[in-house]
Design an enzyme around this catalytic site. Structure first.
Site, short mmCIF file in Angstrom:
data_model
loop_
_atom_site.label_atom_id
_atom_site.label_comp_id
_atom_site.label_asym_id
_atom_site.label_seq_id
_atom_site.Cartn_x
_atom_site.Cartn_y
_atom_site.Cartn_z
N ASN A 139 -10.92 -2.59 -5.57
CA ASN A 139 -10.11 -1.65 -6.37
C ASN A 139 -10.74 -1.33 -7.74
O ASN A 139 -10.34 -0.36 -8.40
CB ASN A 139 -8.68 -2.16 -6.57
N LEU A 167 -6.92 -4.91 7.38
CA LEU A 167 -6.66 -6.02 6.46
C LEU A 167 -7.19 -5.74 5.06
O LEU A 167 -6.77 -6.40 4.10
CB LEU A 167 -7.31 -7.31 6.98
N ASP A 202 0.82 -1.21 0.00
CA ASP A 202 0.00 0.00 0.00
C ASP A 202 0.86 1.27 0.00
O ASP A 202 1.96 1.27 0.53
CB ASP A 202 -0.92 -0.03 1.24
N ARG A 239 0.19 7.66 -2.65
CA ARG A 239 0.75 8.71 -1.80
C ARG A 239 2.21 8.98 -2.13
O ARG A 239 2.68 10.11 -2.09
CB ARG A 239 0.59 8.33 -0.31
#
Ligand code: IPE
Ligand code: IPE
Ligand code: MG
Length: 253
Positions: A76, A203, A28, A32
């Site tokens: 997603n 999770l 992840d 960003r």
């Protein structure tokens, strides 16, 4: 890679007998990472591929048996269409490009998730890579693509219900090992350690069943910046854990 070779490259402060057999990663923070640099999100995904390639090599060098990476969740699909399309094309491109090295390194690749709704060309590439590497006996590399744990559990329930309906098994035959064998991860040992980058403590629908007793490690590092040093830290931290599995230690008795 042989055990002796792995031990040569393993950092000396890691205990060889306590190396996790199976590590899973929630990769992840790509978006960003890109945003911080004023770049489009997709460049974060692009860089994330290099991180994953190096982690796979590292897991192989250090003697792990299984690496499972969360590449795309069932949720997603809700992202902007160009990002989803970029990811699908990226998966296909990487798979084509990396097959040669995976063969050289004896890697067995497997995709876990509902693959039936992926673009046809990607499905073909996946089938080809799984088939080509199926006899390899080195590290197993699972890529969770269009993976969602809830969906996986429902899929297993339906398959088992059908067997009961057809009279192939009885309700009383349903136990943990039968259930597990119907999950996308059937036949794979449960993860010992799950690493999530970018600091989120959740999770996100990943390996809900399989992580019942798996250890978790969260780092604030964003996925494209994750590297061997970070992985080393995660393993050092893991090796200090006391895995009790609900029991008490003999020494506490
Ligand atoms: C993870 O990075 C990659 C995928 C989900 C495909 P993100 O894209 O979720 O990055 P952030 O969380 O937005 O930073
Ligand atoms: C989890 O990350 C999925 C993958 C890494 C493929 P997300 O970015 O989708 O998760 P949330 O939205 O932060 O829970
Ligand atoms: Mg994210």
């Amino acid at each position: 890679m042989s055990v002796t070779q792995s031990l040569i490259t393993l950092p000396p402060d890691l205990e060889p007998s306590k190396i996790p057999r199976h590590v899973a990663v929630i990769m992840d923070g790509n978006g960003r990472w890109a945003k911080k640099r004023g770049l489009p999100r997709i460049l974060g995904h692009q860089r994330g591929v290099d991180t994953l390639k190096d982690l796979l090599r590292c897991c192989d060098d250090w003697g792990l048996e299984v690496l499972t990476a969360y590449a795309f969740s069932t949720e997603n699909w809700g992202r902007p269409r160009p990002e989803v399309e970029f990811l699908m094309t990226l998966f296909e491109r990487v798979l084509k490009h990396e097959l040669k090295e995976m063969m050289e390194k004896n890697v067995r690749i497997r995709f876990v998730g509902d693959l039936t709704i992926l673009p046809d060309s990607l499905q073909k590439e996946i089938a080809h890579a799984m088939d080509e590497t199926s006899q390899n006996e080195g590290i197993q590399f699972n890529v969770a693509t269009n993976y969602g744990s809830r969906q996986e559990i429902l899929h297993a329930c339906r398959a088992i219900a059908l067997q009961v309906q057809q009279g192939k098994i009885e309700v009383g035959d349903i136990n943990e090992s039968l259930f597990e064998s119907h999950l996308y991860t059937g036949g794979v040992i449960n993860p010992d350690l799950l690493i999530r980058t970018s600091g989120e403590m959740r999770l996100s629908n990943f390996l809900l069943w399989q992580m019942a007793y798996g250890e978790m490690y969260v780092t604030h590092t964003l996925w494209p910046d994750f590297n061997r040093q970070e992985f080393h830290q995660a393993l050092l931290n893991y090796q200090k854990r006391d895995r009790r599995f609900g029991k008490v230690n003999d020494s506490d008795n």
